[in-house]
Design a protein around this motif. Structure first.
Motif, mmCIF file in Angstrom:
data_model
loop_
_atom_site.group_PDB
_atom_site.id
_atom_site.type_symbol
_atom_site.label_atom_id
_atom_site.label_comp_id
_atom_site.label_asym_id
_atom_site.label_seq_id
_atom_site.Cartn_x
_atom_site.Cartn_y
_atom_site.Cartn_z
ATOM 1 N N ARG A 1 0.816 -1.215 0.000
ATOM 2 C CA ARG A 1 0.000 0.000 0.000
ATOM 3 C C ARG A 1 0.852 1.268 0.000
ATOM 4 O O ARG A 1 0.370 2.331 -0.394
ATOM 5 C CB ARG A 1 -0.947 -0.015 1.211
ATOM 6 C CG ARG A 1 -2.061 -1.057 1.076
ATOM 7 C CD ARG A 1 -2.706 -1.387 2.418
ATOM 8 N NE ARG A 1 -3.303 -0.205 3.017
ATOM 9 C CZ ARG A 1 -4.535 0.243 2.746
ATOM 10 N NH1 ARG A 1 -5.283 -0.426 1.889
ATOM 11 N NH2 ARG A 1 -5.005 1.313 3.304
ATOM 12 N N ASN B 1 1.579 2.634 -3.822
ATOM 13 C CA ASN B 1 0.707 3.628 -4.472
ATOM 14 C C ASN B 1 0.183 4.649 -3.474
ATOM 15 O O ASN B 1 -0.837 5.303 -3.698
ATOM 16 C CB ASN B 1 -0.419 2.965 -5.269
ATOM 17 C CG ASN B 1 -1.475 2.344 -4.385
ATOM 18 O OD1 ASN B 1 -1.265 2.194 -3.187
ATOM 19 N ND2 ASN B 1 -2.599 1.988 -4.967
ATOM 20 N N LEU C 1 -1.316 4.574 -0.637
ATOM 21 C CA LEU C 1 -2.490 4.467 0.225
ATOM 22 C C LEU C 1 -2.030 4.557 1.671
ATOM 23 O O LEU C 1 -2.798 4.890 2.568
ATOM 24 C CB LEU C 1 -3.237 3.151 -0.027
ATOM 25 C CG LEU C 1 -4.042 3.091 -1.326
ATOM 26 C CD1 LEU C 1 -4.751 1.751 -1.456
ATOM 27 C CD2 LEU C 1 -5.038 4.224 -1.422
ATOM 28 N N ILE D 1 0.315 12.640 -7.138
ATOM 29 C CA ILE D 1 -0.133 11.309 -6.706
ATOM 30 C C ILE D 1 -1.113 10.699 -7.707
ATOM 31 O O ILE D 1 -1.004 9.534 -8.081
ATOM 32 C CB ILE D 1 -0.818 11.378 -5.324
ATOM 33 C CG1 ILE D 1 0.206 11.793 -4.257
ATOM 34 C CG2 ILE D 1 -1.416 10.036 -4.956
ATOM 35 C CD1 ILE D 1 -0.377 11.838 -2.862
ATOM 36 N N ASP D 2 -2.084 11.513 -8.149
ATOM 37 C CA ASP D 2 -3.132 10.976 -9.014
ATOM 38 C C ASP D 2 -2.569 10.527 -10.353
ATOM 39 O O ASP D 2 -2.993 9.515 -10.914
ATOM 40 C CB ASP D 2 -4.234 12.013 -9.205
ATOM 41 C CG ASP D 2 -4.922 12.337 -7.886
ATOM 42 O OD1 ASP D 2 -5.151 11.392 -7.110
ATOM 43 O OD2 ASP D 2 -5.207 13.510 -7.635
ATOM 44 N N ARG E 1 -0.788 7.243 -9.752
ATOM 45 C CA ARG E 1 -1.683 6.117 -9.492
ATOM 46 C C ARG E 1 -2.334 5.586 -10.771
ATOM 47 O O ARG E 1 -2.767 4.439 -10.822
ATOM 48 C CB ARG E 1 -2.773 6.529 -8.493
ATOM 49 C CG ARG E 1 -2.268 6.571 -7.063
ATOM 50 C CD ARG E 1 -3.372 7.004 -6.142
ATOM 51 N NE ARG E 1 -2.945 6.962 -4.748
ATOM 52 C CZ ARG E 1 -3.400 7.789 -3.821
ATOM 53 N NH1 ARG E 1 -4.286 8.699 -4.127
ATOM 54 N NH2 ARG E 1 -2.999 7.695 -2.577
ATOM 55 N N ARG E 2 -2.442 6.449 -11.793
ATOM 56 C CA ARG E 2 -3.018 5.970 -13.050
ATOM 57 C C ARG E 2 -2.178 4.845 -13.627
ATOM 58 O O ARG E 2 -2.672 3.993 -14.360
ATOM 59 C CB ARG E 2 -3.060 7.105 -14.074
ATOM 60 C CG ARG E 2 -4.124 8.133 -13.790
ATOM 61 C CD ARG E 2 -4.040 9.227 -14.825
ATOM 62 N NE ARG E 2 -4.382 10.508 -14.230
ATOM 63 C CZ ARG E 2 -4.201 11.679 -14.819
ATOM 64 N NH1 ARG E 2 -3.663 11.739 -16.028
ATOM 65 N NH2 ARG E 2 -4.541 12.791 -14.224
ATOM 66 N N MET F 1 -4.470 -1.441 -8.749
ATOM 67 C CA MET F 1 -4.479 -2.095 -7.434
ATOM 68 C C MET F 1 -5.695 -2.997 -7.330
ATOM 69 O O MET F 1 -6.799 -2.616 -7.702
ATOM 70 C CB MET F 1 -4.523 -1.036 -6.334
ATOM 71 C CG MET F 1 -4.680 -1.587 -4.939
ATOM 72 S SD MET F 1 -3.173 -1.344 -3.991
ATOM 73 C CE MET F 1 -3.600 -2.064 -2.418
ATOM 74 N N PHE G 1 -7.750 -5.340 -4.499
ATOM 75 C CA PHE G 1 -7.867 -5.455 -3.053
ATOM 76 C C PHE G 1 -8.396 -6.827 -2.640
ATOM 77 O O PHE G 1 -9.105 -7.485 -3.400
ATOM 78 C CB PHE G 1 -8.835 -4.397 -2.519
ATOM 79 C CG PHE G 1 -8.413 -2.978 -2.803
ATOM 80 C CD1 PHE G 1 -7.694 -2.255 -1.866
ATOM 81 C CD2 PHE G 1 -8.743 -2.362 -4.008
ATOM 82 C CE1 PHE G 1 -7.311 -0.953 -2.113
ATOM 83 C CE2 PHE G 1 -8.364 -1.057 -4.269
ATOM 84 C CZ PHE G 1 -7.641 -0.354 -3.313
ATOM 85 N N ASN H 1 -13.659 -4.328 -3.395
ATOM 86 C CA ASN H 1 -13.982 -2.895 -3.426
ATOM 87 C C ASN H 1 -14.549 -2.433 -4.760
ATOM 88 O O ASN H 1 -14.258 -1.333 -5.217
ATOM 89 C CB ASN H 1 -12.766 -2.046 -3.062
ATOM 90 C CG ASN H 1 -12.308 -2.269 -1.643
ATOM 91 O OD1 ASN H 1 -13.032 -2.874 -0.866
ATOM 92 N ND2 ASN H 1 -11.127 -1.815 -1.310
ATOM 93 N N LEU H 2 -15.385 -3.263 -5.365
ATOM 94 C CA LEU H 2 -16.112 -2.788 -6.544
ATOM 95 C C LEU H 2 -17.101 -1.721 -6.089
ATOM 96 O O LEU H 2 -17.525 -1.702 -4.940
ATOM 97 C CB LEU H 2 -16.870 -3.943 -7.211
ATOM 98 C CG LEU H 2 -16.019 -4.943 -7.982
ATOM 99 C CD1 LEU H 2 -16.919 -5.977 -8.644
ATOM 100 C CD2 LEU H 2 -15.155 -4.255 -9.023
ATOM 101 N N ARG I 1 -11.194 -3.730 -14.061
ATOM 102 C CA ARG I 1 -11.302 -2.302 -13.768
ATOM 103 C C ARG I 1 -9.915 -1.659 -13.707
ATOM 104 O O ARG I 1 -9.677 -0.593 -14.283
ATOM 105 C CB ARG I 1 -12.027 -2.101 -12.425
ATOM 106 C CG ARG I 1 -12.079 -0.663 -11.960
ATOM 107 C CD ARG I 1 -12.906 -0.490 -10.707
ATOM 108 N NE ARG I 1 -12.239 -1.041 -9.522
ATOM 109 C CZ ARG I 1 -12.738 -0.994 -8.293
ATOM 110 N NH1 ARG I 1 -13.930 -0.457 -8.088
ATOM 111 N NH2 ARG I 1 -12.089 -1.510 -7.264
ATOM 112 N N ALA I 2 -8.995 -2.325 -13.007
ATOM 113 C CA ALA I 2 -7.630 -1.796 -12.901
ATOM 114 C C ALA I 2 -6.956 -1.789 -14.276
ATOM 115 O O ALA I 2 -6.291 -0.828 -14.652
ATOM 116 C CB ALA I 2 -6.829 -2.610 -11.900
ATOM 117 N N MET J 1 -7.341 1.050 -17.016
ATOM 118 C CA MET J 1 -6.579 2.303 -16.949
ATOM 119 C C MET J 1 -5.214 2.160 -17.628
ATOM 120 O O MET J 1 -4.380 3.060 -17.540
ATOM 121 C CB MET J 1 -6.382 2.721 -15.488
ATOM 122 C CG MET J 1 -7.668 2.960 -14.721
ATOM 123 S SD MET J 1 -8.627 4.346 -15.382
ATOM 124 C CE MET J 1 -7.688 5.726 -14.738
#
Lengths: 263, 267
Positions: free
Chosen positions: B63, B66, B68, B90-91, B94-95, B99, B101, B105-106, B167-168, B171
């Motif tokens: 963590r 990235n 967190l 940071i943003d 992170r792209r 990540m 989990f 965490n959908l 989802r990850a 990006m």
């Protein structure tokens, strides 16, 4: 002759029902029905209240409630976010606001904004603005606490997932956390609307012109003009129920829906 | 064992993979130091599995990569970014870092497709049509293209985790972090998730994986890093560390993980 537990429970139930019936009978016998009919259920004389109590009164109650709710919701969301802020000053301001406005009667707020602010600042607000501000500021305090609980009920992982996809803080809040929080607080938020509907009656402390009357004002006016005793208030009360009972049912529906699914 | 560069395998396919370089990383919660000076390098395209007992700091380390978690000391380089630089965007960083989990965490209020498009449209500013296309391709990639309109609560745990991977991937990350991705799954759905990860590794994605799946680590990972008590105890080629650990703590841990029913009688 000892009784079993089940027998005792049944006897107890009969006794309770008996007491209830006797009390009701006594009440009915003791009531002077002539006076009650003339002063409370005198529906023959309320004709003149219609259709204005609906076209003006009910309409204004709905408008005042809606305006108050819009201000309350926006203010409440702002306060809720402030209360969850990592910046202590924001938290203190929000806490102070919430404690203050939850702690004083809404009537005082109406008087303050209806008479105090115009005197102090020499401005003359229209009744609509006074209702909007007074009702909205009180509602904001209550809604803030509801929304704060909702925002905190959204799992922390949701924010982490959004941030890990490169969404900035505010974007994650707006797109991911707040929509979920609203789903969670929909039932309590509906209850807030019910409270607001009733609190909108407090506008009676201000001087209203006929077109600004809402339900309670119509009821109070009817008492003095129709000679039907308190019957007009009963009519006004009935119209509140017409609004609040469906809202209650709606809240319950939201509740059972959110119990079924998180969507 | 510090500063060991973990080599990449020979991969096929054009993938922009980022490397990770961690130096002397320290992280404390109050007086409790959970990372006590970790150094670790992951070459672009390499797969590294972090193993170790719970509380060893492996998830915290992941963590930190990235951000967190905010490390207290040390440096982390990810791709072209220095994560530990206070001025880092940071943003933007992170792209490039996907990540996954343990708890998926959908986003429960969005269907599978929207879960995969929301960050594309809001962050990468892709058009909805373009984002849909990328999302659909990635859902197909994890074998769930036909369930794109399902909401998370209509999917099994394993399906949810595969959507989370899609989802990850939507990006276009250059590095994927997996935080115990199969620990919350029913045993029968673990295999699907692992096979998606295996394919990803084959395609040349850089992967840093916290896991208890020793079979996966042995088969897929280039290197395995064993952590305990906030330090790296042992690291090396996956097969060697798992089959032939040299450190006592590693041996003890592996014995417990690989043979959980084994009971040691001690006085």
């Amino acid at each position: 002759m000892a009784m079993t537990a089940r027998q005792r429970a049944r006897v107890s139930l009969y006794v309770q029902a008996g007491i209830f019936v006797v009390a009701m009978a006594a009440l009915i016998l003791a009531t002077d029905w002539k006076t009650v009919t003339d002063n409370v259920f005198n529906f023959g004389k309320i004709g003149p209240m219609f259709p204005d109590i609906i076209l003006i009164g009910l309409k204004n109650t709905l408008i005042y409630t809606f305006l108050g709710f819009i201000v309350g919701l926006s203010g409440g969301l702002l306060l809720a976010l402030m209360k969850l802020s990592t910046f202590p000053l924001y938290r203190w301001i929000a806490t102070g606001y919430i404690e203050f406005f939850r702690g004083i009667p809404a009537l005082l707020v109406f008087i303050a904004f209806g008479y105090g602010v115009p005197l102090a600042f020499g401005v003359q607000w229209s009744v609509t603005v006074v209702v909007m501000v007074s009702l909205g500021m009180v509602a904001a305090a209550y809604i803030a606490e509801t929304l704060r609980a909702g925002l905190q009920a959204v799992p922390k992982g949701q924010m982490e997932a959004a941030r890990s996809l490169g969404m900035p803080m505010w974007r994650s809040m707006v797109t991911i956390v707040i929509p979920q929080a609203f789903r969670i607080v929909l039932p309590p938020l509906t209850n807030e609307v019910i409270l607001l509907t009733k609190d909108s009656s407090l506008i009676y402390v201000l001087g209203l012109t006929a077109s600004q009357y809402e339900l309670t004002k119509f009821g109070r006016d009817g008492i003095s003009s129709l000679g039907a005793g308190l019957t007009p208030l009963l009519v006004a009360g009935a119209f509140y129920l017409v609004v609040t009972i469906p809202l209650s049912l709606l809240a319950r529906k939201f509740e059972s829906r959110s119990a079924r699914t998180k969507r | 064992m510090n500063d060991v560069v973990i080599p990449s395998r020979n991969h096929t396919g054009p993938v922009h993979a980022a490397g990770v370089s961690i130096k002397d990383l320290r992280k404390s919660y109050g007086s409790n130091e959970v990372l006590k000076g970790i150094s670790l390098d992951v070459a672009p395209g390499a797969v590294v599995c972090l193993i170790g007992p719970s509380g060893s700091g492996k998830s915290t380390l992941l963590r930190c990569v990235n951000l967190l978690e905010q490390p207290n000391e040390g440096t982390i380089h990810v791709g072209g970014f220095e994560a530990t630089d206070l001025d880092v965007d940071i943003d933007k960083m992170r792209r490039k870092v996907g990540m996954v989990f343990q708890q998926f965490n959908l986003f429960p209020h969005l269907n599978a497709l929207r879960n995969c498009t929301i960050a594309q449209t809001k962050v990468l500013k892709r058009s909805q049509a373009a984002a849909d296309k990328v999302a659909q391709a990635n859902l197909d990639r994890v074998g769930l293209g036909h369930l794109a309109d399902r909401f998370p609560d209509q999917l099994s745990g394993g399906q949810q985790q595969r959507v989370a991977i899609a989802r990850a991937l939507s990006m276009d990350p250059e590095l994927m972090l997996f935080d115990e991705p199969t620990s919350a799954l029913d045993p029968e759905t673990v295999g699907d998730v692992l096979s998606v990860m295996r394919n990803l590794a084959k395609e040349g994605m850089t992967m840093l994986v916290v896991t208890h799946e020793m079979g996966f680590a042995r088969e897929v990972a280039d290197r395995v890093v064993f952590m305990d008590g906030g330090v790296v105890v042992e690291e090396g080629v996956a097969e060697r560390v798992i089959s032939n650990p040299t450190q006592g703590r590693t041996k003890e841990f592996l014995k417990r993980v690989l043979d959980p029913t084994h009971i040691e009688i001690s006085e």
